[in-house]
Structures are given as structure tokens and as C-alpha cells.
Design a protein around this motif. Structure first.
Motif, PDB file in Angstrom:
ATOM      1  N   SER A   1      -9.947  21.769  63.710  1.00 49.21           N
ATOM      2  CA  SER A   1      -9.377  21.817  65.064  1.00 49.21           C
ATOM      3  C   SER A   1      -9.573  23.184  65.718  1.00 49.21           C
ATOM      4  CB  SER A   1      -7.897  21.467  65.020  1.00 49.21           C
ATOM      5  OG  SER A   1      -7.244  22.423  64.212  1.00 49.21           O
ATOM      6  N   ASP A   2     -10.279  24.089  65.026  1.00 46.23           N
ATOM      7  CA  ASP A   2     -10.509  25.427  65.586  1.00 46.23           C
ATOM      8  C   ASP A   2     -11.860  25.532  66.303  1.00 46.23           C
ATOM      9  OD1 ASP A   2     -11.549  25.090  62.849  1.00 46.23           O
ATOM     10  OD2 ASP A   2     -12.334  27.114  63.128  1.00 46.23           O
ATOM     11  N   ILE A   3     -12.746  24.565  66.073  1.00 50.54           N
ATOM     12  CA  ILE A   3     -14.121  24.672  66.599  1.00 50.54           C
ATOM     13  C   ILE A   3     -14.183  24.191  68.058  1.00 50.54           C
ATOM     14  CG2 ILE A   3     -16.483  23.727  66.354  1.00 50.54           C
ATOM     15  CD1 ILE A   3     -16.005  25.594  64.080  1.00 50.54           C
ATOM     16  N   LYS A   4     -14.901  24.992  68.896  1.00 54.56           N
ATOM     17  CA  LYS A   4     -15.105  24.583  70.302  1.00 54.56           C
ATOM     18  C   LYS A   4     -16.591  24.281  70.533  1.00 54.56           C
ATOM     19  CE  LYS A   4     -11.528  26.915  73.027  1.00 54.56           C
ATOM     20  NZ  LYS A   4     -10.925  28.201  72.802  1.00 54.56           N
ATOM     21  N   PHE A   5     -16.857  23.338  71.426  1.00 49.00           N
ATOM     22  CA  PHE A   5     -18.237  22.992  71.778  1.00 49.00           C
ATOM     23  C   PHE A   5     -18.353  22.987  73.299  1.00 49.00           C
ATOM     24  CE2 PHE A   5     -21.317  19.238  72.360  1.00 49.00           C
ATOM     25  CZ  PHE A   5     -22.428  20.083  72.391  1.00 49.00           C
ATOM     26  N   ILE A   6     -19.221  23.866  73.798  1.00 45.34           N
ATOM     27  CA  ILE A   6     -19.396  24.054  75.232  1.00 45.34           C
ATOM     28  C   ILE A   6     -20.861  23.749  75.526  1.00 45.34           C
ATOM     29  CG2 ILE A   6     -19.196  25.782  77.100  1.00 45.34           C
ATOM     30  CD1 ILE A   6     -16.600  25.243  75.494  1.00 45.34           C
ATOM     31  N   THR A   7     -21.123  22.892  76.500  1.00 50.25           N
ATOM     32  CA  THR A   7     -22.523  22.517  76.702  1.00 50.25           C
ATOM     33  C   THR A   7     -22.889  22.331  78.173  1.00 50.25           C
ATOM     34  OG1 THR A   7     -24.241  20.914  76.131  1.00 50.25           O
ATOM     35  CG2 THR A   7     -22.006  20.046  76.285  1.00 50.25           C
ATOM     36  N   ASP A   8     -24.128  22.695  78.470  1.00 51.92           N
ATOM     37  CA  ASP A   8     -24.664  22.485  79.824  1.00 51.92           C
ATOM     38  C   ASP A   8     -25.492  21.203  79.878  1.00 51.92           C
ATOM     39  OD1 ASP A   8     -25.287  23.041  82.515  1.00 51.92           O
ATOM     40  OD2 ASP A   8     -27.161  24.032  81.949  1.00 51.92           O
ATOM     41  N   ILE A   9     -25.537  20.484  78.744  1.00 52.47           N
ATOM     42  CA  ILE A   9     -26.307  19.236  78.740  1.00 52.47           C
ATOM     43  C   ILE A   9     -25.373  18.168  78.209  1.00 52.47           C
ATOM     44  CG2 ILE A   9     -28.469  18.123  78.055  1.00 52.47           C
ATOM     45  CD1 ILE A   9     -28.074  21.716  77.171  1.00 52.47           C
TER      46      ILE A   9
ATOM     47  N   PRO B   1     -23.708  15.462  76.386  1.00 49.79           N
ATOM     48  CA  PRO B   1     -24.159  14.713  75.211  1.00 49.79           C
ATOM     49  C   PRO B   1     -24.096  13.217  75.468  1.00 49.79           C
ATOM     50  CG  PRO B   1     -22.182  16.028  74.722  1.00 49.79           C
ATOM     51  CD  PRO B   1     -22.407  16.105  76.196  1.00 49.79           C
ATOM     52  N   ASP B   2     -24.849  12.444  74.686  1.00 54.61           N
ATOM     53  CA  ASP B   2     -24.766  10.987  74.807  1.00 54.61           C
ATOM     54  C   ASP B   2     -23.334  10.536  74.520  1.00 54.61           C
ATOM     55  OD1 ASP B   2     -27.447  10.826  75.410  1.00 54.61           O
ATOM     56  OD2 ASP B   2     -28.054  10.625  73.311  1.00 54.61           O
ATOM     57  N   ALA B   3     -22.689  11.235  73.560  1.00 54.04           N
ATOM     58  CA  ALA B   3     -21.328  10.867  73.152  1.00 54.04           C
ATOM     59  C   ALA B   3     -20.267  11.647  73.933  1.00 54.04           C
ATOM     60  CB  ALA B   3     -21.167  11.109  71.646  1.00 54.04           C
ATOM     61  N   ASP B   4     -20.539  11.897  75.206  1.00 54.40           N
ATOM     62  CA  ASP B   4     -19.608  12.676  76.048  1.00 54.40           C
ATOM     63  C   ASP B   4     -18.176  12.120  75.983  1.00 54.40           C
ATOM     64  OD1 ASP B   4     -18.822  14.490  78.235  1.00 54.40           O
ATOM     65  OD2 ASP B   4     -18.781  12.666  79.436  1.00 54.40           O
ATOM     66  N   ALA B   5     -18.044  10.792  76.061  1.00 59.35           N
ATOM     67  CA  ALA B   5     -16.708  10.184  76.078  1.00 59.35           C
ATOM     68  C   ALA B   5     -15.963  10.475  74.774  1.00 59.35           C
ATOM     69  CB  ALA B   5     -16.838   8.690  76.304  1.00 59.35           C
ATOM     70  N   GLU B   6     -16.706  10.490  73.675  1.00 56.60           N
ATOM     71  CA  GLU B   6     -16.054  10.774  72.382  1.00 56.60           C
ATOM     72  C   GLU B   6     -15.674  12.239  72.268  1.00 56.60           C
ATOM     73  OE1 GLU B   6     -17.038   9.173  68.424  1.00 56.60           O
ATOM     74  OE2 GLU B   6     -18.660   8.195  69.556  1.00 56.60           O
ATOM     75  N   PHE B   7     -16.565  13.129  72.728  1.00 49.78           N
ATOM     76  CA  PHE B   7     -16.249  14.560  72.682  1.00 49.78           C
ATOM     77  C   PHE B   7     -15.035  14.871  73.567  1.00 49.78           C
ATOM     78  CE2 PHE B   7     -20.673  15.200  71.143  1.00 49.78           C
ATOM     79  CZ  PHE B   7     -20.409  16.081  70.095  1.00 49.78           C
ATOM     80  N   ALA B   8     -14.873  14.093  74.635  1.00 50.16           N
ATOM     81  CA  ALA B   8     -13.787  14.361  75.586  1.00 50.16           C
ATOM     82  C   ALA B   8     -12.408  14.313  74.928  1.00 50.16           C
ATOM     83  CB  ALA B   8     -13.875  13.377  76.747  1.00 50.16           C
ATOM     84  N   LYS B   9     -12.326  13.643  73.770  1.00 46.74           N
ATOM     85  CA  LYS B   9     -11.012  13.581  73.101  1.00 46.74           C
ATOM     86  C   LYS B   9     -10.601  14.955  72.544  1.00 46.74           C
ATOM     87  CE  LYS B   9     -12.737  12.067  68.593  1.00 46.74           C
ATOM     88  NZ  LYS B   9     -13.197  10.944  67.843  1.00 46.74           N
ATOM     89  N   PHE B  10     -11.564  15.877  72.433  1.00 44.48           N
ATOM     90  CA  PHE B  10     -11.233  17.224  71.931  1.00 44.48           C
ATOM     91  C   PHE B  10     -10.770  18.092  73.105  1.00 44.48           C
ATOM     92  CE2 PHE B  10     -14.680  15.766  69.012  1.00 44.48           C
ATOM     93  CZ  PHE B  10     -13.863  15.547  67.912  1.00 44.48           C
ATOM     94  N   GLU B  11      -9.676  17.728  73.674  1.00 40.15           N
ATOM     95  CA  GLU B  11      -9.176  18.407  74.866  1.00 40.15           C
ATOM     96  C   GLU B  11      -8.943  19.891  74.590  1.00 40.15           C
ATOM     97  OE1 GLU B  11      -5.870  16.294  76.653  1.00 40.15           O
ATOM     98  OE2 GLU B  11      -5.910  17.925  78.161  1.00 40.15           O
ATOM     99  N   GLY B  12      -9.454  20.730  75.490  1.00 38.29           N
ATOM    100  CA  GLY B  12      -9.273  22.175  75.312  1.00 38.29           C
ATOM    101  C   GLY B  12     -10.294  22.793  74.378  1.00 38.29           C
TER     102      GLY B  12
END
Ligand code: 3PG
Length: 305
Positions: free
Chosen positions: A241-249, A251-262
Motif C-alpha cells: 500500500s506504499d507504492i504509487k504509480f503515476i502515468t502519462d499514458i 493503462p488498459d487497466a485504468d479502471a482497476e488502477f483507479a481503486k488505488f485512490e491517492g
């Protein structure tokens, strides 16, 4: 000669005017296909062109087959993974890119996104600073070098790894060269991706690699979505829960990544090279390369030799 500018994501108006001046100034004709929404429009337009300037536009076999008079395609930008370069070669069509022309724009966005991330996406709570943090640059090409230059101004400790760039070149830029990609991830608080999408790099940023990052690690991607193994990164972010992912592209799985709020942010549309300066630099370079090819047969920037 008829030069088509085909851009689904258009250049800034100033850049288009600059391209026009170059193309028409050399006695060639400019055809504009901007903001097209359907591949059929591109297929129709290429049939009337001897040369073409594109951005990330997909130049597939189907597009190339319709481009019966095409001699040269210039990708106004760095990455040409969106063009079927091998098939273009088979058809005798030269493909070029304009390396370095939009590199500063992409590098500046890295820091815009990083400040946003370490300040909790401006949520009003206490964040952290970039000063003194260890930044890892994966691939020391034109963008990576600009990232290193700006990072020095932020007072960051800068590390880089590039399988194709000699250690001495990295160190002559005041950057610490590490011995492997693993070392880069192990050493740094933040890793910024600047590798191209190739069969070798595809999905190479995976569970094991990002899992090497220290507590609070941030992965930032302004390169290509294909280099990330999305399923494995999601698995890692579920476990850590400490890892952040910031992207300018996105991802295909954008909706799934969105659950990692913050802990996750994606720009709605790739913004790295979306500046008037980058558009003008890359667009005019592309126009000049086309003119030089028609005038002298120059193919200095050909990527499908
Ligand atoms: C590049 O490869 O040059 C950058 O990713 C910019 O791409 P764009 O022209 O699609 O914004």
C-alpha cells in the motif's frame, strides 16, 4: 510533392503554420488531416500523398497499402512503435523520427506530475518534497538527459541505467550510473521510465522489478504503456500500500488502477509532448527532413534501414 500532416491529436496552431511555411516554401503542397476520428479518413487521405507527418498515429499495413505514392513518413517525435516500420521498408517507404525535439516538454511534465504526486494530488494534507530524494532514470536518451538536468535543480540525487549508453556518458552528465535495472529500482525512491516499447522492453516493468523499490516508491511512466505488465503491477500495489504509480499514458487497466485512490494518477490523454514549443520543434524538424529528402535524398534520421 504532396505532404500530408495526419494528426489524430493535432499540433498547436503555431506549429502547423511553421510546417506550412517550410513545406510550401520548398514548393511542396500541404494537406491537413487533423483530429480525424476514424481510420478510414486516414486511409483515404494517404492515397493522395507523397510524404506524411504523423504523431502517435497508427500507421498499419492497411494504411501503408493505401499509400500508393508514399515515399517518406516522418514521425514528429521520438517513439515510432506506432508505425509498421518493417512493412514500410518492404514497400520501399522511408520512416524517420525527429529525436530530441520534444524531449524537454516530456521531461518538464515528469516534474509536474511528481510534485503533484508527492503533495498528495493537492489534497490539503502534508506531503513530501523532491529535494534530497533518489531519482532513477531508466534509459538515458534525450528525455532521460533532460530529466537529469531538471532533477539537479530540484536538489535530487540522480541515478540512471541504460543498457545501450556507456557509463562514462551517464557520469559525465553528473549522474550516478548503476550496473543494472534491478539496482536502479533497488536504490531509488522514484523511478522514471524512458525506455522505448520494443519486444525486449514489453511488459519488462513487472511485479519483481517494481517490488524491489524501497518503502514509499513511486513509479512514473511518460514512455509507453506497453512496457508495463499491468496485471503484475496491480498485484504488487494490492500487496504494497506504499507504492504509487503515476502515468502519462492511460493503462488498459485504468479502471482497476483507479481503486488505488491517492496512489494512482493518469493524465486523460498523453500530454508529454503537448506544448507549443515541442509541437513546433518536432513539426518543423519533420517538415525540413521531408524537404531535405525530396531535395537531396537525405535520409539521416531513417529508422527502418
Ligand atoms: C514521442 O514518442 O515523441 C512522445 O511520446 C510524444 O508523442 P505524441 O506526439 O503522440 O504526443
Amino acid at each position: 510533392m504532396r505532404v500530408l500532416v495526419a494528426t489524430e491529436k493535432p499540433f498547436a496552431a503555431a506549429a502547423v503554420e511553421g510546417i506550412r511555411k517550410e513545406i510550401e516554401g520548398a514548393g511542396n503542397e500541404l494537406i491537413l488531416l487533423e483530429k480525424y476520428t476514424d481510420n478510414a479518413q486516414l486511409i483515404e487521405a494517404v492515397g493522395n500523398a507523397d510524404a506524411m507527418i504523423v504523431r502517435s498515429d497508427k500507421v498499419t499495413k492497411e494504411v501503408l497499402d493505401a499509400a500508393t505514392d508514399m515515399k517518406i513518413i516522418v514521425r514528429a517525435g521520438a517513439g515510432y512503435d506506432s508505425i509498421d516500420t518493417a512493412y514500410a521498408k518492404e514497400k520501399g517507404i522511408i520512416v524517420e523520427n525527429t529525436p530530441g525535439q520534444n524531449a524537454n516538454a516530456v521531461a518538464e511534465l515528469v516534474f509536474g506530475m511528481l510534485v503533484y504526486a508527492v503533495r498528495g494530488f493537492y489534497n490539503g494534507k502534508s506531503g513530501t518534497e523532491l529535494y534530497g530524494k533518489k531519482l532513477g532514470i531508466l534509459a538515458f536518451g534525450n528525455v532521460g538527459r533532460n530529466v537529469a538536468r531538471i532533477a539537479a535543480g530540484f536538489g535530487m540525487e540522480v541515478y540512471a541505467y541504460d543498457a545501450y549508453c556507456p557509463k562514462e556518458v551517464i557520469e559525465s552528465a553528473g549522474v550516478k550510473a548503476v550496473g543494472s535495472q534491478d539496482d536502479l529500482f533497488r536504490t531509488c525512491d522514484i523511478v522514471s521510465l524512458h525506455i522505448p516499447a520494443t519486444p525486449e522492453t514489453k511488459e519488462s516493468i513487472n511485479y519483481a522489478m517494481v517490488g524491489l523499490m524501497r518503502k514509499g516508491g513511486i513509479l512514473i511512466n511518460t514512455a509507453r504503456k506497453e512496457v508495463i505488465n499491468e496485471a503484475e503491477l496491480i498485484k504488487l500495489m494490492e500487496e504494497r500500500s506504499d507504492i504509487k504509480f503515476i502515468t502519462d499514458i492511460k493503462p488498459d487497466a485504468d479502471a482497476e488502477f483507479a481503486k488505488f485512490e491517492g496512489r494512482y494518477f493518469s493524465t486523460p490523454k498523453k500530454m508529454g509532448a503537448q506544448t507549443a514549443e515541442a509541437n513546433t520543434n518536432a513539426g518543423i524538424a519533420a517538415a525540413r527532413q521531408i524537404n531535405a529528402y525530396f531535395k537531396d535524398g537525405c535520409t539521416k534520421f531513417q529508422v527502418n534501414k
